[in-house]
Design an enzyme around this catalytic site. Structure first.
Site, PDB file in Angstrom:
ATOM      1  N   LYS A   1       9.878  -8.821   4.622  1.00  0.00           N
ATOM      2  CA  LYS A   1      10.886  -9.459   5.482  1.00  0.00           C
ATOM      3  C   LYS A   1      11.621 -10.510   4.670  1.00  0.00           C
ATOM      4  O   LYS A   1      11.053 -11.097   3.747  1.00  0.00           O
ATOM      5  CB  LYS A   1      10.207 -10.152   6.664  1.00  0.00           C
ATOM      6  CG  LYS A   1      11.145 -10.429   7.812  1.00  0.00           C
ATOM      7  CD  LYS A   1      11.345  -9.182   8.640  1.00  0.00           C
ATOM      8  CE  LYS A   1      12.116  -9.417   9.901  1.00  0.00           C
ATOM      9  NZ  LYS A   1      11.834  -8.343  10.876  1.00  0.00           N
TER      10      LYS A   1
ATOM     11  N   LYS B   1       3.656  -2.404  11.862  1.00  0.00           N
ATOM     12  CA  LYS B   1       4.640  -1.597  12.603  1.00  0.00           C
ATOM     13  C   LYS B   1       4.879  -0.259  11.912  1.00  0.00           C
ATOM     14  O   LYS B   1       4.820   0.798  12.522  1.00  0.00           O
ATOM     15  CB  LYS B   1       5.946  -2.410  12.650  1.00  0.00           C
ATOM     16  CG  LYS B   1       6.995  -1.914  13.585  1.00  0.00           C
ATOM     17  CD  LYS B   1       8.282  -2.744  13.470  1.00  0.00           C
ATOM     18  CE  LYS B   1       8.096  -4.225  13.693  1.00  0.00           C
ATOM     19  NZ  LYS B   1       9.369  -4.959  13.836  1.00  0.00           N
TER      20      LYS B   1
ATOM     21  N   HIS C   1       0.844  -1.206   0.000  1.00  0.00           N
ATOM     22  CA  HIS C   1       0.000   0.000   0.000  1.00  0.00           C
ATOM     23  C   HIS C   1       0.873   1.247   0.000  1.00  0.00           C
ATOM     24  O   HIS C   1       0.436   2.316  -0.378  1.00  0.00           O
ATOM     25  CB  HIS C   1      -0.954   0.005   1.196  1.00  0.00           C
ATOM     26  CG  HIS C   1      -0.260   0.131   2.514  1.00  0.00           C
ATOM     27  ND1 HIS C   1       0.482  -0.902   3.060  1.00  0.00           N
ATOM     28  CD2 HIS C   1      -0.151   1.164   3.376  1.00  0.00           C
ATOM     29  CE1 HIS C   1       0.992  -0.489   4.210  1.00  0.00           C
ATOM     30  NE2 HIS C   1       0.624   0.755   4.418  1.00  0.00           N
TER      31      HIS C   1
HETATM   32  N1  GLU Z   1      14.486  -5.972  11.531  1.00  0.00           N
HETATM   33  C1  GLU Z   1      13.957  -4.835  12.213  1.00  0.00           C
HETATM   34  C2  GLU Z   1      12.492  -5.055  12.572  1.00  0.00           C
HETATM   35  O1  GLU Z   1      12.051  -6.152  12.726  1.00  0.00           O
HETATM   36  C3  GLU Z   1      14.232  -3.549  11.473  1.00  0.00           C
HETATM   37  C4  GLU Z   1      13.578  -3.425  10.135  1.00  0.00           C
HETATM   38  C5  GLU Z   1      14.016  -2.185   9.357  1.00  0.00           C
HETATM   39  O2  GLU Z   1      14.705  -1.352   9.891  1.00  0.00           O
HETATM   40  O3  GLU Z   1      13.609  -2.107   8.188  1.00  0.00           O
HETATM   41  O4  GLU Z   1      11.758  -4.141  12.802  1.00  0.00           O
END
Ligand code: GLU
Length: 476
Positions: A107, A95, A66
């Site tokens: 991820k 998040k 999005h």
């Molecule tokens: N791996 C971290 C998380 O789970 C950071 C991700 C990031 O900075 O893009 O939030």
């Protein structure tokens, strides 16, 4: 005792999502569109090591586009699988929405035990994995921007950015293809400590919320609070260090891979960290008591429990025994959906992962902006700020001298006031502001809606609402 049947990590995230979405009024079908992962790419590649070809399996999952680029770390661990990266990618979507980092969720993971390889081998493996992702635009400054996660850090990010630059020699924004880089490779001050720092800021904000404190049956300040932390990796170490050194918390338990240390008088985080680096674990540490069954220490009497290691560590098998009235999820998904219900019924307050550990991606956002703007934060303003402060100090000194009323500046006022903010200070200020604002947005929903019992549901409501609005705005 056998552990009752737990859902998988991704099912657990979906169950929590469903609980929240049931309280919302989304247009038909949008709920499903937001919940599902858009795509997961699986790659198997070979690297010639120690005289033979070894095959590795890696993933990059994109949960929601999005907003683009999509964002989320790359983890190196033997526990990596498709279910896990999809759960983690979904958490990244929520998040980022919650802390208003303008990204979709993604991820990645490589199924590997990084401790089995030397630095040169790891570089070969990382570069090869990066190559596979770069050529499919799964690493790209405007489409998909990875970062460190479990088992990776600045070093791996430096290899990835270099690999991208080699393959995209004319991309002026190449450095923005990944965050969490070392300072000398386009990183930003304060990124390494960011997730732990965010945990500290989140707790400080929670302790400023009287209604939240009452729900957790806690009183007073952070000073003297007994903390148990699981995992002394980058996140757990920084969180425990800052809380003990700056807020007066007592770290009464530290759980590591090989066992745990407990000490009611409080453990020295820095010393334990050094010990684990030198000895590969906490066993043999001269202070405190060593407990071989580390997981048992999660059940220790304390005020704040900080799981900062793996997912699923608080599950239906141990949730009923947890004594902490407050859990802050520094790791992603440490409490399963089943455990969440048990803990909620016991009155335990959980500060959810999507908020608690959002400090990392928040500072990643600052790093990405820095890379795209090609200038360090504070470079233009710092001296100008100092010279304006100097004007005020000169005038104050003139007034106190001339008027003879005996004013005197306090001893280090001048030093502190004159100093213009450098990048680190600006990053911390931006992070603090982000954590405060995000907490307030959850707090409002938590305390004001009768049908919202817990902070996690509040966090989901705020973030799903934001994702839904951007889908609606796009006309989907
Ligand atoms: N791996 C971290 C998380 O789970 C950071 C991700 C990031 O900075 O893009 O939030």
């Amino acid at each position: 005792m056998s552990i009752p049947q737990e859902p998988s990590f991704r099912e657990s995230v979906d169950m929590m999502f469903n609980r929240a979405v049931a309280l919302m009024d989304l247009p038909p079908g949008l709920e499903e569109k937001i919940r599902v992962c858009n795509a997961t790419y699986t790659v198997r590649f070979g690297v010639r090591l120690r005289g033979q070809i070894q095959t590795f399996t890696g993933y990059r999952s994109v949960h929601s586009e999005h907003m683009e680029p999509v964002k989320g770390g790359i983890r190196f661990s033997l526990g990596v699988n498709q279910d896990e990266v999809e759960a983690l990618a979904a958490l990244m979507t929520y998040k980022c929405a919650l802390v208003e980092a303008p990204f979709g969720g993604s991820k990645g993971g490589l199924c590997i035990d990084p401790r089995q390889y030397d630095e040169h081998e790891l570089e070969q493996i990382t570069r090869r994995f990066a190559y596979e992702l770069i050529k499919r635009d799964l690493i790209n400054p405007s489409q998909n921007v990875p970062a460190p996660d479990m088992g990776t850090g600045e070093r791996e990010m430096a290899w990835i950015v270099d690999q991208y630059a080699r393959m995209n020699t004319t991309d002026i924004n190449a450095k923005a293809c990944v965050t969490g880089k070392p300072l000398n490779a386009g990183g930003i001050a304060g990124r390494v400590e960011a997730t732990g720092r965010g945990v500290q800021y989140a707790l400080r904000e929670f302790f400023r919320d009287p209604e939240g404190m009452e729900k957790a049956a806690l009183t007073g300040t952070l000073d003297g609070k007994r903390v148990v932390v699981q995992g002394l990796g980058n996140v757990g170490y920084h969180a425990a260090k800052f809380l003990s050194e700056e807020d007066g918390c007592k770290i009464v338990g530290i759980i590591e891979r090989d066992g745990a240390l407990v000490d009611v008088k409080g453990l020295n985080v820095e010393a334990v960290r050094q010990w684990t680096i030198n000895h590969g674990g906490v066993a043999g540490y001269p202070d405190g008591t060593f407990v071989e069954n580390g997981a048992k220490v999660l059940e220790e009497d304390c005020d704040i429990l900080i799981p900062a290691a793996l997912e699923g560590v608080i599950n239906m098998g141990n949730a009923a025994n947890i004594k902490a009235p407050l859990i802050i999820e520094a790791a992603n998904g440490p409490v399963t959906a089943g455990a969440d219900t048990i803990l909620r019924e016991k009155g335990c307050v959980i500060i959810p992962d999507m908020y608690a550990n959002a400090g990392g991606v928040t500072v990643s956002y600052f790093e990405w902006v820095k890379n795209l703007s090609h200038i360090r934060f504070g470079r233009m303003q710092r001296r100008q700020e100092e010279s304006r402060h100097q004007l005020v100090v000169d005038e104050l000194e003139r007034l106190s001298g001339d008027s003879g009323i005996g004013w005197q500046l306090s001893p280090n006022f001048k030093d502190r006031y004159l100093r213009g903010a450098d990048e680190l200070e600006l990053v911390r200020s931006g992070l603090d502001d982000t954590m405060r604002i995000a907490y307030q947005s959850m707090r409002q929903v938590w305390h004001e809606r009768d049908d919202v019992e817990d902070l996690r549901t509040a966090a989901y409501l705020v973030s799903i609402d934001k994702v839904a609005s951007s889908y609606k705005a796009k006309g989907l």
